[in-house]
Design a protein around this motif. Structure first.
Motif, PDB file in Angstrom:
ATOM      1  N   GLY A 278       0.850  -1.122   0.010  1.00 15.94           N
ATOM      2  CA  GLY A 278      -0.072   0.027   0.060  1.00 15.94           C
ATOM      3  C   GLY A 278       0.928   1.400   0.101  1.00 15.94           C
ATOM      4  O   GLY A 278       0.485   2.211  -0.671  1.00 15.94           O
ATOM      5  N   LEU A 279       1.874   1.151   0.796  1.00 23.76           N
ATOM      6  CA  LEU A 279       2.889   2.390   0.692  1.00 23.76           C
ATOM      7  C   LEU A 279       3.431   2.491  -0.631  1.00 23.76           C
ATOM      8  O   LEU A 279       3.480   3.777  -0.961  1.00 23.76           O
ATOM      9  CB  LEU A 279       4.162   2.005   1.768  1.00 23.76           C
ATOM     10  N   LEU A 280       3.827   1.723  -1.245  1.00 23.44           N
ATOM     11  CA  LEU A 280       4.249   1.849  -2.557  1.00 23.44           C
ATOM     12  C   LEU A 280       3.290   2.142  -3.650  1.00 23.44           C
ATOM     13  O   LEU A 280       3.772   3.146  -4.345  1.00 23.44           O
ATOM     14  CB  LEU A 280       4.866   0.445  -3.140  1.00 23.44           C
ATOM     15  N   THR A 281       2.067   1.672  -3.658  1.00 17.26           N
ATOM     16  CA  THR A 281       1.093   2.125  -4.525  1.00 17.26           C
ATOM     17  C   THR A 281       0.819   3.478  -4.261  1.00 17.26           C
ATOM     18  O   THR A 281       0.491   4.222  -5.154  1.00 17.26           O
ATOM     19  CB  THR A 281      -0.161   1.262  -4.565  1.00 17.26           C
ATOM     20  N   GLY A 282       0.613   3.736  -3.014  1.00 13.56           N
ATOM     21  CA  GLY A 282       0.531   5.262  -2.702  1.00 13.56           C
ATOM     22  C   GLY A 282       1.452   6.285  -3.062  1.00 13.56           C
ATOM     23  O   GLY A 282       0.928   7.186  -3.559  1.00 13.56           O
ATOM     24  N   LEU A 283       2.595   5.892  -3.006  1.00  7.96           N
ATOM     25  CA  LEU A 283       3.696   6.709  -3.387  1.00  7.96           C
ATOM     26  C   LEU A 283       3.601   6.977  -4.855  1.00  7.96           C
ATOM     27  O   LEU A 283       3.906   7.998  -5.534  1.00  7.96           O
ATOM     28  CB  LEU A 283       5.121   6.178  -3.048  1.00  7.96           C
ATOM     29  N   LEU A 284       3.292   5.910  -5.681  1.00 13.31           N
ATOM     30  CA  LEU A 284       3.161   6.024  -7.157  1.00 13.31           C
ATOM     31  C   LEU A 284       2.026   6.694  -7.488  1.00 13.31           C
ATOM     32  O   LEU A 284       2.070   7.175  -8.648  1.00 13.31           O
ATOM     33  CB  LEU A 284       3.076   4.514  -7.833  1.00 13.31           C
ATOM     34  N   GLY A 285       1.075   6.834  -6.758  1.00 15.43           N
ATOM     35  CA  GLY A 285      -0.075   7.500  -7.038  1.00 15.43           C
ATOM     36  C   GLY A 285      -0.144   9.061  -6.961  1.00 15.43           C
ATOM     37  O   GLY A 285      -1.049   9.557  -7.101  1.00 15.43           O
ATOM     38  N   ILE A 286       0.916   9.547  -6.445  1.00 13.91           N
ATOM     39  CA  ILE A 286       1.025  10.870  -6.333  1.00 13.91           C
ATOM     40  C   ILE A 286       1.092  11.961  -7.631  1.00 13.91           C
ATOM     41  O   ILE A 286       1.734  11.224  -8.430  1.00 13.91           O
ATOM     42  CB  ILE A 286       2.473  11.390  -5.253  1.00 13.91           C
ATOM     43  N   GLY A 293       8.351   6.202 -15.602  1.00 12.23           N
ATOM     44  CA  GLY A 293       7.151   5.439 -16.329  1.00 12.23           C
ATOM     45  C   GLY A 293       5.759   5.924 -16.864  1.00 12.23           C
ATOM     46  O   GLY A 293       4.889   5.175 -17.365  1.00 12.23           O
ATOM     47  N   VAL A 294       5.704   7.234 -16.761  1.00 14.66           N
ATOM     48  CA  VAL A 294       4.664   8.058 -17.038  1.00 14.66           C
ATOM     49  C   VAL A 294       4.166   7.773 -18.562  1.00 14.66           C
ATOM     50  O   VAL A 294       3.318   7.545 -19.119  1.00 14.66           O
ATOM     51  CB  VAL A 294       4.604   9.601 -16.827  1.00 14.66           C
ATOM     52  N   ASP A 295       5.485   7.591 -19.620  1.00 17.07           N
ATOM     53  CA  ASP A 295       5.289   7.705 -20.920  1.00 17.07           C
ATOM     54  C   ASP A 295       5.587   6.233 -21.288  1.00 17.07           C
ATOM     55  O   ASP A 295       5.645   6.013 -22.758  1.00 17.07           O
ATOM     56  CB  ASP A 295       6.364   8.576 -21.348  1.00 17.07           C
ATOM     57  N   ASN A 296       5.833   5.224 -20.555  1.00 21.20           N
ATOM     58  CA  ASN A 296       6.046   4.009 -20.760  1.00 21.20           C
ATOM     59  C   ASN A 296       4.865   3.020 -20.831  1.00 21.20           C
ATOM     60  O   ASN A 296       4.302   2.874 -19.699  1.00 21.20           O
ATOM     61  CB  ASN A 296       7.271   3.452 -19.906  1.00 21.20           C
ATOM     62  N   GLY A 297       4.473   2.436 -21.842  1.00 22.18           N
ATOM     63  CA  GLY A 297       3.611   1.497 -21.762  1.00 22.18           C
ATOM     64  C   GLY A 297       3.296   0.338 -21.239  1.00 22.18           C
ATOM     65  O   GLY A 297       2.396  -0.381 -20.670  1.00 22.18           O
ATOM     66  N   TRP A 298       4.544  -0.107 -20.652  1.00 18.72           N
ATOM     67  CA  TRP A 298       4.805  -1.179 -19.908  1.00 18.72           C
ATOM     68  C   TRP A 298       4.982  -0.899 -18.333  1.00 18.72           C
ATOM     69  O   TRP A 298       5.063  -1.852 -17.513  1.00 18.72           O
ATOM     70  CB  TRP A 298       6.036  -2.187 -20.429  1.00 18.72           C
ATOM     71  N   PHE A 300       2.996   0.032 -15.860  1.00 22.57           N
ATOM     72  CA  PHE A 300       1.834  -0.586 -15.218  1.00 22.57           C
ATOM     73  C   PHE A 300       2.107  -2.256 -14.917  1.00 22.57           C
ATOM     74  O   PHE A 300       2.154  -2.782 -13.561  1.00 22.57           O
ATOM     75  CB  PHE A 300       0.685  -0.429 -15.426  1.00 22.57           C
ATOM     76  N   THR A 301       2.660  -2.820 -15.837  1.00 21.22           N
ATOM     77  CA  THR A 301       2.879  -4.375 -16.110  1.00 21.22           C
ATOM     78  C   THR A 301       4.206  -4.506 -14.830  1.00 21.22           C
ATOM     79  O   THR A 301       4.177  -5.337 -13.660  1.00 21.22           O
ATOM     80  CB  THR A 301       3.070  -4.717 -17.322  1.00 21.22           C
ATOM     81  N   TYR A 302       5.120  -3.655 -15.118  1.00 23.52           N
ATOM     82  CA  TYR A 302       6.332  -3.649 -14.239  1.00 23.52           C
ATOM     83  C   TYR A 302       6.095  -3.705 -12.787  1.00 23.52           C
ATOM     84  O   TYR A 302       6.695  -4.168 -11.962  1.00 23.52           O
ATOM     85  CB  TYR A 302       7.394  -2.797 -14.716  1.00 23.52           C
ATOM     86  N   VAL A 303       5.038  -2.673 -12.600  1.00 26.63           N
ATOM     87  CA  VAL A 303       4.810  -2.185 -11.119  1.00 26.63           C
ATOM     88  C   VAL A 303       3.976  -3.353 -10.535  1.00 26.63           C
ATOM     89  O   VAL A 303       4.505  -3.701  -9.377  1.00 26.63           O
ATOM     90  CB  VAL A 303       3.922  -0.874 -10.929  1.00 26.63           C
ATOM     91  N   CYS A 304       3.290  -3.834 -11.239  1.00 33.44           N
ATOM     92  CA  CYS A 304       2.524  -5.199 -10.758  1.00 33.44           C
ATOM     93  C   CYS A 304       3.225  -6.092 -10.364  1.00 33.44           C
ATOM     94  O   CYS A 304       3.374  -6.974  -9.432  1.00 33.44           O
ATOM     95  CB  CYS A 304       1.396  -5.582 -11.652  1.00 33.44           C
TER      96      CYS A 304
END
Length: 324
Positions: A278-286, A293-298, A300-304
């Motif tokens: 949750g901490l990691l996803t919260g940090l990436l959600g700011i 990775g904002v401009d990288n299509g992959w 989200f897959t890498y983060v999962c």
């Protein structure tokens, strides 16, 4: 014979175990030389109240004691007469046995007056025994037999209570239902209530067996002594049931507490696993500039994949630390 005029039944005892059923006229014309008389009255009936106060020959204090609304088992000697108040289990339909019924007795040489409300099965037993010629022959017999009948009816109720506690204890070892707690508390309440009324009745029997009244024979006292031993066992059984139920309740509380602690432990482990995620996803959600990775299509897959790997690593670590 049973009617609505306050007279539930009246028997002129024949001295051989039988009796003749009579009514108010027979009661008013009765003389001691005719034989012993048993008058059984409805305590709530106005006619019974009037007869007791005006025609029975009893003094006002005795009448008040017999008609009192709330009484405890007791025994009082008045001259050569005896005032006894006993209790029996309530076996009427839709009634709780521990709501014990009071029966009030006035006994003297040649006459017994009893009052009850509501119906008491032990008294019905005596009426049936008189009809079959196997009933009491005199007031002393009546006192002894009534106690025997009362204790006999108590025995069945106590056996059922003990069996219910044993069955519930088996369920506790096999189940974790919170419903068992209320059922066990109800059984403990029944045992406590029964003991509260039966214990003073034991003291009454102890007193009765030591009385020296002309119409109370050695045989009667011996029967009452036997009843004293029997009711003492009942009181001891009730004490044992209360302790048994208390131990069963402690076991139930311990099992429910263990179940709750295990549930909380599992929830704590789940929380520990998901907290870093949750901490990691919260940090990436700011929502600020410079997020990778904002401009990288992959991206989200890498983060999962990273989150799954991190969760697996945590689970392996918890298992090695014997958290589960």
């Amino acid at each position: 014979m049973e009617g609505t005029d306050g007279l539930l039944s009246c028997y002129l005892l024949d001295g051989k175990g039988g009796g003749e059923s009579i009514g108010w006229e027979g009661i008013r014309s009765w003389k001691p030389e005719q034989g012993s008389l048993w008058v059984h009255l409805d305590r709530k009936a106005p006619e019974a109240d009037r007869w007791l106060r005006e025609e029975s020959g009893l003094d006002e204090l005795a009448c008040e004691a017999l008609l009192a609304e709330d009484t405890r088992p007791r025994c009082t000697v008045i001259g050569e007469c005896l005032l006894v108040i006993l209790r029996g289990v309530n076996l009427n339909a839709n009634a709780d046995p521990e709501d014990m019924i009071s029966i009030r007795l006035w006994l003297e040489a040649g006459r017994v007056i009893s009052l009850r409300y509501p119906r008491l099965v032990a008294v019905q037993d005596i009426r049936e025994s008189l009809s079959s010629g196997e009933g009491p022959q005199n007031p002393g017999d009546f006192l002894a037999e009534l106690n025997e009948r009362l204790l006999s009816r108590m025995s069945g109720v106590l056996d059922e209570l003990q069996e219910s506690i044993n069955d519930l204890e088996e369920e506790i070892l096999e189940a974790h239902s919170h419903d068992l707690r209320s059922r066990l508390a109800d059984l403990r309440r029944q045992a406590i209530t029964l003991r509260r009324y039966i214990s003073p009745q034991r003291e009454v029997l102890v007193q009765l067996q030591s009385l020296n009244l002309p119409w109370l024979s050695n045989l009667h006292r011996a029967r009452l002594r036997e009843m004293t031993d029997r009711i003492t066992r009942y009181v001891e059984d009730l004490d044992s049931m209360r302790e048994h139920a208390a131990v069963a309740q402690d076991e139930l509380n311990a099992r429910l507490s263990d179940q709750m602690n295990r549930t909380m432990y599992i929830l704590s482990l789940i929380t520990a696993v998901f907290l870093p995620l949750g901490l990691l996803t919260g940090l990436l959600g700011i929502n600020v500039a410079g997020m990778p990775g904002v401009d990288n299509g992959w991206a989200f897959t890498y983060v999962c994949i990273i989150l799954v790997v991190l969760a697996v690593i945590q689970i392996i670590l918890f298992r090695r630390l014997r958290f589960f």
